[in-house]
Design a protein around this motif. Structure first.
Motif, PDB file in Angstrom:
ATOM      1  N   GLU A  25      -4.803  -0.848  -1.637  1.00  0.00           N
ATOM      2  CA  GLU A  25      -3.735  -0.930  -2.636  1.00  0.00           C
ATOM      3  C   GLU A  25      -4.311  -0.817  -4.047  1.00  0.00           C
ATOM      4  OE1 GLU A  25      -0.306  -4.020  -4.240  1.00  0.00           O
ATOM      5  OE2 GLU A  25      -1.403  -4.513  -2.405  1.00  0.00           O
ATOM      6  N   LYS A  26      -5.427  -1.496  -4.314  1.00  0.00           N
ATOM      7  CA  LYS A  26      -6.049  -1.436  -5.633  1.00  0.00           C
ATOM      8  C   LYS A  26      -6.517  -0.018  -5.946  1.00  0.00           C
ATOM      9  CE  LYS A  26      -9.740  -3.130  -8.615  1.00  0.00           C
ATOM     10  NZ  LYS A  26      -9.584  -1.973  -9.449  1.00  0.00           N
ATOM     11  N   GLU A  27      -7.136   0.649  -4.986  1.00  0.00           N
ATOM     12  CA  GLU A  27      -7.587   2.030  -5.212  1.00  0.00           C
ATOM     13  C   GLU A  27      -6.405   2.945  -5.527  1.00  0.00           C
ATOM     14  OE1 GLU A  27     -11.580   2.138  -2.372  1.00  0.00           O
ATOM     15  OE2 GLU A  27      -9.613   2.530  -1.479  1.00  0.00           O
ATOM     16  N   ALA A  82      -3.125   5.203 -12.095  1.00  0.00           N
ATOM     17  CA  ALA A  82      -3.481   5.025 -13.510  1.00  0.00           C
ATOM     18  C   ALA A  82      -4.280   6.229 -14.006  1.00  0.00           C
ATOM     19  CB  ALA A  82      -4.278   3.740 -13.690  1.00  0.00           C
ATOM     20  N   PHE A  83      -5.199   6.731 -13.187  1.00  0.00           N
ATOM     21  CA  PHE A  83      -5.961   7.914 -13.584  1.00  0.00           C
ATOM     22  C   PHE A  83      -5.031   9.095 -13.838  1.00  0.00           C
ATOM     23  CE2 PHE A  83      -7.598  12.009 -12.071  1.00  0.00           C
ATOM     24  CZ  PHE A  83      -8.506  12.277 -13.092  1.00  0.00           C
ATOM     25  N   TYR A  84      -4.122   9.353 -12.915  1.00  0.00           N
ATOM     26  CA  TYR A  84      -3.221  10.493 -13.070  1.00  0.00           C
ATOM     27  C   TYR A  84      -2.307  10.362 -14.277  1.00  0.00           C
ATOM     28  CZ  TYR A  84      -4.695  12.672  -8.729  1.00  0.00           C
ATOM     29  OH  TYR A  84      -5.426  13.294  -7.753  1.00  0.00           O
ATOM     30  N   VAL A 123       1.223   7.035  -6.431  1.00  0.00           N
ATOM     31  CA  VAL A 123       0.172   8.040  -6.646  1.00  0.00           C
ATOM     32  C   VAL A 123       0.764   9.440  -6.523  1.00  0.00           C
ATOM     33  CG1 VAL A 123      -1.934   9.072  -5.684  1.00  0.00           C
ATOM     34  CG2 VAL A 123      -1.762   6.590  -5.940  1.00  0.00           C
ATOM     35  N   SER A 138      -3.415   8.998 -17.057  1.00  0.00           N
ATOM     36  CA  SER A 138      -4.292   9.067 -18.229  1.00  0.00           C
ATOM     37  C   SER A 138      -4.316  10.492 -18.773  1.00  0.00           C
ATOM     38  CB  SER A 138      -5.711   8.643 -17.843  1.00  0.00           C
ATOM     39  OG  SER A 138      -6.345   9.672 -17.084  1.00  0.00           O
ATOM     40  N   LYS A 159      -3.575   2.056  -6.894  1.00  0.00           N
ATOM     41  CA  LYS A 159      -3.118   1.743  -8.252  1.00  0.00           C
ATOM     42  C   LYS A 159      -4.046   2.370  -9.290  1.00  0.00           C
ATOM     43  CE  LYS A 159      -0.478  -2.381  -7.145  1.00  0.00           C
ATOM     44  NZ  LYS A 159      -0.304  -3.823  -7.324  1.00  0.00           N
ATOM     45  N   ASP A 160      -5.347   2.340  -9.007  1.00  0.00           N
ATOM     46  CA  ASP A 160      -6.317   2.971  -9.917  1.00  0.00           C
ATOM     47  C   ASP A 160      -6.111   4.485  -9.973  1.00  0.00           C
ATOM     48  OD1 ASP A 160      -7.404   0.470 -10.429  1.00  0.00           O
ATOM     49  OD2 ASP A 160      -9.192   0.778  -9.174  1.00  0.00           O
ATOM     50  N   LEU A 161      -5.830   5.092  -8.838  1.00  0.00           N
ATOM     51  CA  LEU A 161      -5.559   6.535  -8.802  1.00  0.00           C
ATOM     52  C   LEU A 161      -4.320   6.876  -9.631  1.00  0.00           C
ATOM     53  CD1 LEU A 161      -6.278   7.592  -5.104  1.00  0.00           C
ATOM     54  CD2 LEU A 161      -7.322   8.551  -7.167  1.00  0.00           C
ATOM     55  N   GLN A 183       0.838  -1.201   0.000  1.00  0.00           N
ATOM     56  CA  GLN A 183       0.000   0.000   0.000  1.00  0.00           C
ATOM     57  C   GLN A 183       0.873   1.252   0.000  1.00  0.00           C
ATOM     58  OE1 GLN A 183      -2.575  -1.150   3.418  1.00  0.00           O
ATOM     59  NE2 GLN A 183      -4.023   0.241   2.429  1.00  0.00           N
TER      60      GLN A 183
END
Length: 152
Positions: free
Chosen positions: A98-100, A106-108, A34, A110, A102-104, A27
């Motif tokens: 941890e998944k959230e 990935a968003f940043y 992030v 994008s 990683k998603d954050l 995490q």
């Protein structure tokens, strides 16, 4: 009496620490990612610049340069990115899985996330201006409220 106060403080600190969510190394690593992906260091420095600009506006012009110099020295010493980045990563890791995280990240990374990061300093500055303008427009009301609140 001092012993009881010391014990109460100690128990409070232990209770507060016990309420801090456990953070895994994965995490923490994801939270650090992030911070990198969102360009948090740049955003942080930009935020400090905006804050100093806003704060210095109320300082007399002949003292403004020295005020900014002192504040920059203080920030560099006590509130720099280097002094808080690990704490920020820990804070993010406590709030997101941890998944959230990683998603954050990935968003940043994008196109929309990159645009958001690019526009954020302007949005912060304009938001601060809106707040300042709202206070200025209603300063008389604020002064009246303070006068009423602090009457003896």
């Amino acid at each position: 009496m001092k012993f009881k106060l010391l014990m109460a403080c100690l128990l409070f600190c232990i209770a507060a620490k016990a309420q801090t969510p456990a953070v895994t190394p994965a995490q923490l690593k994801a939270a650090e990612d992030v911070l990198v992906a969102s360009q948090s260091e740049t955003q942080f420095k930009s935020g400090i610049t905006v804050m100093l600009k806003q704060a210095s506006a109320s300082v007399p012009e002949d003292k403004r340069t020295k005020f900014i110099e002192v504040m920059n020295t203080f920030v560099t010493k006590y509130v720099s990115w280097a002094t808080i980045k690990d704490q920020m990563a820990s804070l993010y890791a406590q709030q997101f899985t941890e998944k959230e995280l990683k998603d954050l990240a990935a968003f940043y990374r994008s196109p929309l996330g990159a645009k958001f990061v690019q526009k954020q300093p302007v949005l912060m500055e304009k938001s601060a201006d809106l707040g300042r303008q709202a206070v200025q427009m209603h300063q008389a009301d604020l002064q009246q409220m303070m006068t009423e609140a602090f009457k003896e």
